[in-house]
Design an enzyme around this catalytic site. Structure first.
Site, mmCIF file in Angstrom:
data_model
loop_
_atom_site.group_PDB
_atom_site.id
_atom_site.type_symbol
_atom_site.label_atom_id
_atom_site.label_comp_id
_atom_site.label_asym_id
_atom_site.label_seq_id
_atom_site.Cartn_x
_atom_site.Cartn_y
_atom_site.Cartn_z
ATOM 1 N N ASP A 73 0.956 -1.255 -0.205
ATOM 2 C CA ASP A 73 0.199 -0.084 0.125
ATOM 3 C C ASP A 73 1.067 1.250 -0.090
ATOM 4 O O ASP A 73 1.922 1.211 0.446
ATOM 5 C CB ASP A 73 -1.144 -0.108 1.251
ATOM 6 N N GLU A 139 -0.038 -0.812 5.958
ATOM 7 C CA GLU A 139 1.029 -0.160 6.733
ATOM 8 C C GLU A 139 0.867 1.491 6.908
ATOM 9 O O GLU A 139 0.902 2.056 7.888
ATOM 10 C CB GLU A 139 2.185 -0.445 6.273
#
Ligand SMILES: [Zn+2]
Length: 384
Positions: A73, A139
């Site tokens: 991500d 994250e």
């Protein structure tokens, strides 16, 4: 194509802004399956949060087991028109690969995958132990449906990680200048001081919390929490806001609040740290001031991987490729390494962090090539 530049470009072309996956894990899954990995796609969620896709892939069934961890991500592109080349283009210009995630940290994942594929090709398709990839899509945001749950899931299968390399952009100025071997813990709180509301013309009938909170802020800020430790700088308590919420100039407010955050080293854990600050507050209050601290829950504990065989082999692989001896650092913010450290020793080494989260995030193509060589050097030494 299996080289780090192609894999980085393919990953950057997936606009996987948290919590979207946008095909990023599929890029990895295809390459890993073709190389003989057992690949698991696992989705985690909980009420009030977005479902997150994660990937765990392993080849080999014996020890030692080295895992490459990371996140696919990315943070949003910001003003896309301000980018010199498309934010999700993965375009290579003048020796740089551009795009959101190029350094944080699709490039790092691509280099580890390219190094592992090379290593397997040179060793008949099998490692001398086990290699895995532990990749999350959660994250950059709240980090509750990613690494922390994926590690529990792996442990519940009876699998044990022996060592982990997290490919976050650890280098400050130039590739090879820094390995992160630990991170400070983080603890936030709010100092609340109660007074008695009243008219400013009759202060003897009120108790003003504003001068009192000022005294307490000074008292808590001035006394050091410690003087550092072998591998960490001194812990630090930093006030970030003071709020009374009073719009009237003729009213003494009833309450004052001040927010703070503490970055703490391995002299403390959350419990001992809270106890220490609570005790100092009680002392500063004496019998007169009524105050308390509302502590926020935190899952960011301090950790450190002590220097030893594992850090040595990483340093040696970095020195061989870059000619630099990296600093073993514990500075900076938190990362998913704080979760991994409960399961096995973990180090963070990846690309150079300078452009992360910025417009025109980019990495030199030569760094992608060098980082792949470094990871390959880690594998050669690890299984030697
Ligand atoms: Zn990152």
């Amino acid at each position: 194509m299996n080289d780090a530049v192609s894999i980085t470009r393919d990953l950057v072309r997936c606009p996987s802004v948290t919590p979207a996956d946008a095909g990023a894990l599929g890029v990895l899954e295809n390459l890993l399956k073709a190389a003989g990995f057992e690949v698991h796609r696992v989705t985690f969620g909980e009420p009030g949060t977005a479902d997150i896709h994660n990937l765990y892939a392993r080849i080999g069934d014996s020890a030692p087991h080295i895992s490459f961890a990371g996140h696919t991500d990315v943070v949003p592109a910001g003003d896309e028109a301000a980018w010199s080349h498309g934010a999700f283009s993965g375009e290579v210009r003048d020796g740089f690969l551009y795009g959101r995630g190029a350094v944080d940290m699709k490039g790092g994942i691509a280099c580890s995958l390219a190094a592992v594929l090379q290593y397997l090709a040179d060793h008949g398709g099998k490692p001398k132990g086990s290699i895995s990839f532990l990749i999350t899509g959660d994250e950059e945001d709240i980090s509750v449906n990613g690494t922390i749950k994926l590690l529990q899931w792996v442990a519940a299968r009876g699998e044990k990680l022996d060592h982990c390399v997290l490919g976050e952009p650890s280098n400050v100025e130039v590739l090879g200048d820094c390995i992160k071997v630990g991170r400070r813990g983080s603890q936030s709180g709010t100092l609340v001081v109660d007074g008695v509301q009243g008219h400013v013309a009759y202060p003897h009938r009120a108790a003003n919390p504003v001068p009192d909170i000022s005294r307490l802020i000074v008292a808590l800020s001035e006394e050091p929490l410690d003087h550092g430790s072998a591998q960490f700088q001194a812990s630090n308590l930093e006030f970030t806001s003071v709020d009374v919420g009073n719009t009237a100039s003729n009213v003494i407010p009833a309450q004052a609040r001040a927010k703070f955050n503490i970055r703490f080293n391995d002299n403390h854990n959350h419990e001992t740290l809270r106890a220490l600050v609570d005790e100092r507050l009680a002392k500063a209050c004496g019998n007169r001031i009524r105050a308390r601290i509302d502590w926020q829950p935190s899952n960011s504990n301090v950790f450190v991987t002590k220097p030893g065989a594992f850090t040595d082999l990483a340093v040696s692989a970095i020195e061989e490729v870059t000619g630099r001896k990296p600093e073993l650092s514990t500075s900076g913010g938190t990362s998913d390494a704080r979760f991994i450290s409960s399961y096995c020793p973990v180090i963070e080494f990846g690309l150079v962090g300078q452009t992360m989260h910025q417009v025109d995030e980019r990495t030199p193509v030569s760094d992608l090539e060098k980082l792949t060589k470094i990871y390959r050097g880690v594998l050669d030494r690890y299984f030697a």
